[in-house]
Design an enzyme around this catalytic site. Structure first.
Site, short mmCIF file in Angstrom:
data_model
loop_
_atom_site.label_atom_id
_atom_site.label_comp_id
_atom_site.label_asym_id
_atom_site.label_seq_id
_atom_site.Cartn_x
_atom_site.Cartn_y
_atom_site.Cartn_z
N GLU A 65 17.94 -5.67 17.17
CA GLU A 65 16.76 -4.64 17.61
C GLU A 65 16.12 -3.11 17.73
O GLU A 65 15.14 -3.08 17.61
CB GLU A 65 17.01 -5.54 19.61
CG GLU A 65 16.28 -7.12 19.28
CD GLU A 65 17.42 -7.44 19.16
OE1 GLU A 65 18.37 -6.90 18.94
OE2 GLU A 65 17.48 -8.66 19.22
N PHE B 271 19.47 -16.52 32.29
CA PHE B 271 20.32 -16.33 30.98
C PHE B 271 18.45 -15.95 30.18
O PHE B 271 17.82 -15.38 29.99
CB PHE B 271 20.04 -17.70 30.44
CG PHE B 271 20.81 -18.04 28.98
CD1 PHE B 271 21.83 -16.60 28.33
CD2 PHE B 271 19.74 -17.83 27.46
CE1 PHE B 271 22.29 -16.68 27.11
CE2 PHE B 271 20.34 -17.55 26.62
CZ PHE B 271 21.94 -17.20 26.84
N GLN B 272 19.62 -14.30 29.89
CA GLN B 272 18.65 -13.26 29.39
C GLN B 272 18.17 -13.05 29.71
O GLN B 272 17.13 -12.21 29.19
CB GLN B 272 18.43 -13.84 27.56
CG GLN B 272 19.87 -14.72 26.65
CD GLN B 272 19.40 -14.36 25.29
OE1 GLN B 272 18.35 -15.09 24.89
NE2 GLN B 272 20.23 -14.13 24.42
N LYS C 41 7.18 -15.86 29.36
CA LYS C 41 7.34 -17.01 28.57
C LYS C 41 5.97 -17.80 29.06
O LYS C 41 5.51 -19.21 28.63
CB LYS C 41 8.97 -17.83 28.62
CG LYS C 41 8.88 -19.16 27.89
CD LYS C 41 10.33 -19.56 27.27
CE LYS C 41 10.22 -19.94 25.96
NZ LYS C 41 11.47 -20.98 25.50
N MET D 86 28.74 17.18 12.65
CA MET D 86 28.16 18.53 13.78
C MET D 86 29.10 18.31 14.91
O MET D 86 28.89 19.74 14.91
CB MET D 86 26.50 17.54 13.84
CG MET D 86 26.03 18.74 15.40
SD MET D 86 25.69 20.39 13.96
CE MET D 86 23.75 20.11 13.05
#
Lengths: 639, 183
Positions: free
Chosen positions: A77, A139-140, A189, A514
């Site tokens: 993502e 969930f999630q 949802k 760096m």
């Protein structure tokens, strides 16, 4: 209708407001998910990046064969977000990405923060659990809007399907106008599956959003007068000028006033590097001429720039003798870090269009100062301290390639339409210093947030933009580091499978370069946790001290993803590989350049030190000959 | 929230902020104060004469420059409609405090004398305590609390300041139309 209570301000979800009281008389009946897709189509969105998941499935179900935008499937993502950013910078249009709830949304946070820092227009659409599950640790589930408050321009939690098209239209307007930035749409949802009546266009309801675009007349007069009084002016141009597509105006202003132009990292290419007025990038790793010009100027004209610490060094010692004109669309930037003599709030292009005639008028009235002494001094900086790495101490001692030489060769042999992308680190600085930028919006790099791993997905997004606008004829070269590349290398899969061929040059020094440079200069060469074992110089023959070789082997990695993998350890191999890569346009090419791990980025101002202490090389301080300059190390303020 | 910044030229400022009455607005504003490391003394939210608008009153001890910066940052929040820094000379400002004092038969009358002097009210009496309600400017409340300290304060709760300008005008006059209800 129940009145909203004042304490609703605490709650994430509206309660008591009867949102679905009114039934719209007209409009096409559909679900919220379908409305989202339709609204994006109606906005003219042509390309969308993302990854599906449980809480966003209805939206993905609504993306069909005949959907008017192309969907590009990322593999992470964060990468979907960076791809949307790269697309936005390359095309000048709003980037869009769609991901699911919870972990997908948190993965996306880095890209949202990056877009916020660099003012990139982006709409990030995240799935969210159903309204009744919010707050139950479902969930999630993650509080996406809460997590992203500090790093977005604005955010929405959509709980009702009927709100979808209006929210999408508002989000697009907010993201692309004023100071551009990311807008999050957290789509429950419930809103995706609920039914609604779709109408377009939508009436935007944004009473608290009125960006100023046009400048105040008096301020323009004052600014014009300062120009005529100045003997040593400098135009300090930042990313805001790029976002405002103001390269024509910048060029005109520079020509009219005779002032030199210095740019920040994000504004590279705003006027061509071949223009004699262009002194290059200023700041921590800027050219001596650019940094010197700003330190010695009597008039500093900041245009779409925000006085970042990487530009100013120690703020109290930045441009100490200058009066300041600051042009920015965001009023909060003005006076944030540096007090300003003439503040001008407005869109850079619009302001300059109005300012240029004012200056002309003032020049007619008050005359023009001779800037020759100023230019003599600047040209001396340019000839004495050129941006090149030809000195003996710059040359590799272990038989590897010089990374700076590789960048120069890439620039020399590339198509003039090339879009350049970088990750974050030494290679990013070398790319910005040594690539010959001739066009605006052809340089894509993570400036403010400095996100390693930005490169490959941003390159992907830029190539999607090139395919959309130029039939893919603008090639995309990614200059990346071995450390930066490994953070998002999974996107090679997306490049292959979605047919988005990019050219990747990995400047592989087998270390976090760096960080190593700082360890060399400021931490007594204690190379703590910076050795990567992915490209030891002798890797092809025998394992080094660690016993590991080539972890990973970038050539094999490229091949595993269906890309062309090439390795270059000598100059001949390097030139050959670059030539091959420029010829291959149907597949992604990855070149593993084995470069010197002790190569340094010069010039350098230690973080938190005054720009006057800039070191052209170790011990060479062009702006300050006193012994103090060489003693300057990382100050406690530096980071 | 209680601690004030100890900056040299810090003065007490009162901001009135009109915001859309929408979910999450307070979180956005409070978060902004926190991440710009801006210390506030008090913050009060309430509905206004227009149901779609809420009003925040913020007091803080700050210097002029950080104050200007925080006002600009607040203005960038889309739900913020109007911000005004109230001038103490033309503003009426009040706080409310409820104090439970350990006052028994011996010293109850002394405490009641103070209550009368400060035009406060007793709202609960017990054999061992008195609960006092007082309203007023910050200075008056501070003075009353100092005096009551002597008797033993069992419990104390104090609201943030609320403030309006003197005269016939309303702050929300400047927020035109009923645009907000369009949602």
């Amino acid at each position: 209708m129940a009145r909203p209570t004042p304490l609703q301000a605490f709650s994430g979800v509206p309660k008591g407001t009867a949102q679905n009281d009114e039934t719209p008389a007209n409009g096409e009946k559909m679900t919220g998910a379908q409305a989202l897709v339709r609204a994006l189509e109606d906005l003219g969105v042509k390309d969308v990046f993302g990854i599906p998941g449980g809480a966003i499935l209805p939206v993905y179900d609504a993306i069909k064969e005949d959907t008017k935008f192309r969907f590009v499937l990322a593999r992470h993502e964060q990468a979907a977000g960076h791809a949307a950013e790269g697309y936005a910078v390359a095309t000048g249009r709003c980037g869009v990405c769609i991901v699911t709830s919870g972990p997908a949304a948190t993965n996306l946070v880095t890209a949202i923060a990056d877009a916020n820092m660099d003012s990139i227009p982006m709409i990030a659409i995240t799935g969210q659990v159903g309204v009744n599950a919010i707050g139950t640790d479902a969930f999630q589930e993650a509080d996406t809007v809460g997590i992203t408050y500090p790093v977005t321009k604005h955010s929405y939690l959509v709980t009702s399907a009927q709100d979808v098209p209006r929210v999408v239209a508002e989000a697009y307007y907010i993201a692309t106008t004023g100071r551009p930035g990311p807008v999050v749409i957290d789509l429950t949802k419930t809103a995706q599956t609920g039914e609604m009546y779709y109408t377009w266009p939508q009436r935007l309801v944004l009473p608290g959003y009125n960006p100023t675009t046009e400048a105040h007349g008096r301020m323009l007069e004052n600014a014009a007068k300062l120009f005529t009084q100045s003997f040593r002016p400098v135009l300090y141009v930042g990313g805001g000028a790029t976002r405002s597509h103001a390269s024509k105006q910048i060029k005109e202003l520079a020509d009219l006033t005779g002032a030199p132009v210095v740019t920040t990292l994000n504004a590279r290419g705003i006027i061509p590097d071949s223009d004699p007025k262009m002194l290059g990038m200023l700041g921590m790793h800027g050219t001596v001429a650019a940094t010197g010009a700003v330190q010695r100027c009597d008039l500093l004209v900041a245009i779409g720039a925000r006085f970042d610490d990487r530009v100013t060094g120690k703020l109290s010692a930045f441009a100490p003798t200058a009066r300041v004109i600051h042009i920015d669309i965001d009023p909060a930037e003005i006076g944030k870090n540096r007090s300003v003599d003439v503040p001008i709030v407005g869109d850079v292009a619009t302001v300059l269009d109005a300012l240029i005639p004012e200056i002309r008028k003032a020049q007619n009235e008050y005359g023009i100062h001779d800037l020759k002494p100023w230019w003599d001094a600047l040209n001396k900086f340019r000839t004495d301290y050129p941006m090149s790495y030809d000195r003996p101490e710059d040359q590799p001692t272990d038989g590897t390639l010089s990374p700076q030489w590789v960048v120069s060769q890439l620039s020399k042999s590339a198509d003039p339409n090339t879009i350049w992308v970088s990750g974050v680190g030494q290679h990013q600085m070398w790319a910005s210093q040594l690539v010959d930028f001739e066009k605006p919006n052809h340089w894509i790099s993570s400036g403010g947030l400095g996100t390693m791993g930005y490169g490959l997905p941003a390159a992907l997004g830029a190539m999607v933009g090139s395919q959309r606008d130029h039939d893919g004829s603008y090639p995309v070269w990614l200059i990346d580091g071995d450390g930066s590349f490994q953070m998002t290398s999974e996107e090679l899969a997306a490049a292959t499978i979605d047919g988005v061929p990019v050219k990747v040059a990995i400047l592989n020094n087998s270390v976090y370069g760096m960080v190593r440079q700082w360890q060399t200069l400021f931490y007594g060469q204690h190379y703590s946790a910076t050795i990567l074992h992915d490209g030891e110089p002798d890797a092809d023959d025998a394992p080094g001290e660690s016993g590991y070789v080539n972890v990973p082997d970038f050539v094999k990695l490229a091949e595993a993803y269906g890309c062309v993998g090439l390795r270059a350890t000598t100059k001949e191999e390097a030139l050959d590989a670059i030539k091959k890569a420029n010829e291959i346009n149907d597949r992604t090419v990855v070149i593993d350049f084995r470069v010197w791990k002790d190569a340094m980025v010069w010039p350098m101002v230690p973080a938190g030190a005054s720009n006057d202490t800039v070191a052209y090389r170790e011990g060479v301080h062009p702006l300050d000959n006193s012994e103090k300059a060489s003693e300057e190390t990382l100050s406690s303020e530096g980071f | 929230m209680a601690s004030s910044t100890s900056q040299s030229n810090a003065k007490r400022h009162t901001l009135s902020v009109l915001v859309e009455n929408r979910p999450g607005v307070l979180a956005r504003i409070a978060g902004l104060f926190a991440r710009r490391s801006f210390n506030i003394d008090s913050l009060t939210v309430s509905p206004t004469e227009r149901p779609e608008i809420s009003r925040l009153t913020v007091t803080a001890h700050v210097e002029q420059e950080p104050l200007e910066q925080i006002i600009k940052q607040l203005n960038k929040l889309l739900h913020v409609l109007k911000i005004v820094e109230l001038d103490p000379d033309t503003t009426v400002e009040r706080e409310l405090v409820l104090i439970k004092v350990a006052a028994d038969v011996q010293n109850r009358s002394d405490v009641l004398e103070l209550v009368r002097m400060f035009r406060a009210h007793v709202i609960d009496v017990n054999t061992e305590s008195l609960t006092i309600e007082a309203t007023g400017s910050q200075g008056k409340i501070d003075a009353l609390m100092d005096l009551l300290q002597h008797y033993g304060v069992i419990e104390l709760v104090r609201s943030g300041a609320v403030a309006v300008t003197r005269g016939p005008k309303a702050l929300s006059d400047k927020v035109v139309g009923s645009e907000i209800t369009g949602r």
